[in-house]
Design an enzyme around this catalytic site. Structure first.
Site, PDB file in Angstrom:
ATOM      1  N   ASP A   1     -58.037 -76.135  -9.461  1.00 60.16           N
ATOM      2  CA  ASP A   1     -56.983 -77.145 -10.052  1.00 60.16           C
ATOM      3  C   ASP A   1     -56.563 -77.361 -10.975  1.00 60.16           C
ATOM      4  O   ASP A   1     -57.166 -78.457 -11.351  1.00 60.16           O
ATOM      5  CB  ASP A   1     -56.425 -77.684  -8.048  1.00 60.16           C
TER       6      ASP A   1
ATOM      7  N   TYR B   1     -69.264 -79.432  -5.637  1.00 61.84           N
ATOM      8  CA  TYR B   1     -68.181 -79.899  -6.343  1.00 61.84           C
ATOM      9  C   TYR B   1     -68.618 -81.843  -5.575  1.00 61.84           C
ATOM     10  O   TYR B   1     -69.533 -81.871  -4.273  1.00 61.84           O
ATOM     11  CB  TYR B   1     -66.768 -79.470  -4.918  1.00 61.84           C
TER      12      TYR B   1
ATOM     13  N   ASP C   1     -53.509 -81.537  -0.654  1.00 67.84           N
ATOM     14  CA  ASP C   1     -54.148 -82.824  -2.277  1.00 67.84           C
ATOM     15  C   ASP C   1     -52.978 -83.071  -2.172  1.00 67.84           C
ATOM     16  O   ASP C   1     -51.750 -83.537  -1.916  1.00 67.84           O
ATOM     17  CB  ASP C   1     -54.775 -81.999  -3.141  1.00 67.84           C
TER      18      ASP C   1
ATOM     19  N   ARG D   1     -59.548 -78.647  -0.814  1.00 69.85           N
ATOM     20  CA  ARG D   1     -58.217 -78.502   0.254  1.00 69.85           C
ATOM     21  C   ARG D   1     -58.471 -78.197   1.712  1.00 69.85           C
ATOM     22  O   ARG D   1     -57.667 -79.326   1.948  1.00 69.85           O
ATOM     23  CB  ARG D   1     -57.000 -77.820  -0.895  1.00 69.85           C
TER      24      ARG D   1
END
Length: 281
Positions: A35, A63, A77, A169
């Protein structure tokens, strides 16, 4: 292969466009979208290496994430519009850890409405941004590790190792929902895709000055089992033929010739290894 440290506010497509200019070719693609808000490892394939991308996109990812409890958004988000706020004063760290434990392992996850998943041939995010309520089916994903680094008030920092297709998310959204206070993702950095981590990554500025590439043979050896073949087998696989299975698993498996050059990716089915992609000829 080129391992890019994607900057914030760039789409993955923006990076591909820039790398086309840097590499001097239109034949550039990426393995696994990030993203715009996210930073970190984006695997880029150039020329023949673009044929690896679909296989590399299926590998696990790692992540570093920051989750904010008490606020929900329409994108799950920080880029979205706030849809609700809640008091988080009664949420204890033990409850947070219990909620995270429930989101670890093999789980069913509903993707965010603003996602690239296709619904009746159209991307979900296009429908959602047009004001349509998008119904997305839950699908299985695996969260191998969900390790909390810190909990400071409503903010949680964690390192997450997960299967391809997992939305961080959605983990933030679902954690907040399980605690009754909502939540969303405020920061995300991808530190690893399969075997490729930040130690191999270069910024756009660094690549513009010196385009460091990972040779395709090294990229395959790092990501998949390796099979070295003799000259006769090399001729067969180079023409798209099948080889006897070597017992290396379903695949993909990298096949290398007597000179050490990458010839193909194969998968084993029963007693045969059939080509997935051939890189010679």
């Amino acid at each position: 292969m080129i391992i890019v440290d994607k900057p914030a506010e760039w789409t993955s497509h923006d990076v591909v466009g820039k790398m086309r200019r840097i590499a001097g070719t239109r034949r550039v693609g990426h393995a696994g979208t990030l993203d715009p808000m996210a930073t970190g490892v984006l695997v880029i394939g150039v020329e023949k290496a673009t044929r690896l991308l679909g296989h590399l996109a299926l590998t696990e990812k790692v992540y570093e994430a920051t989750i904010r409890l008490g606020v929900t958004t329409n994108t799950d988000d920080a880029e979205g519009e706030v849809t609700a706020t809640f008091d988080t004063g009664s949420v204890m760290p033990e409850a947070v850890r219990k909620g995270i434990e429930a989101l670890t392992g093999r789980i069913m996850q509903v993707p965010p409405q603003v996602s690239a998943i296709k619904v009746n041939g159209e991307r979900a995010y296009k429908r959602a941004r047009a004001g349509e309520e998008v119904e997305l089916a839950a699908r299985p994903v695996t969260v191998h590790d969900f390790d909390v680094a810190s909990i400071e008030g409503p903010e949680i920092k964690a390192t997450i190792r997960c299967s391809s297709g997992t939305y961080i998310r959605a983990l933030a959204r679902d954690l907040g929902a399980s605690l009754g206070v909502g939540g969303h993702l405020t920061a995300l950095r991808r530190t690893r895709v399969g075997p490729y981590d930040l130690s191999l990554a270069r910024t756009i500025e660094e690549l513009a000055a010196d385009c460091v590439v990972l040779p395709i043979g090294e990229a395959v050896s790092a990501a998949f089992p390796r099979r070295d073949v003799d000259a006769d087998e090399a001729r067969v696989i180079s023409h798209g033929g099948r080889l006897p299975a070597a017992g290396l698993g379903e695949g993909p498996i990298g096949v290398f010739g007597p000179d050490g050059d990458l010839l193909a990716l194969v998968e084993e089915q029963g007693r045969a290894a059939r080509p997935l992609a051939v890189f010679v000829g």
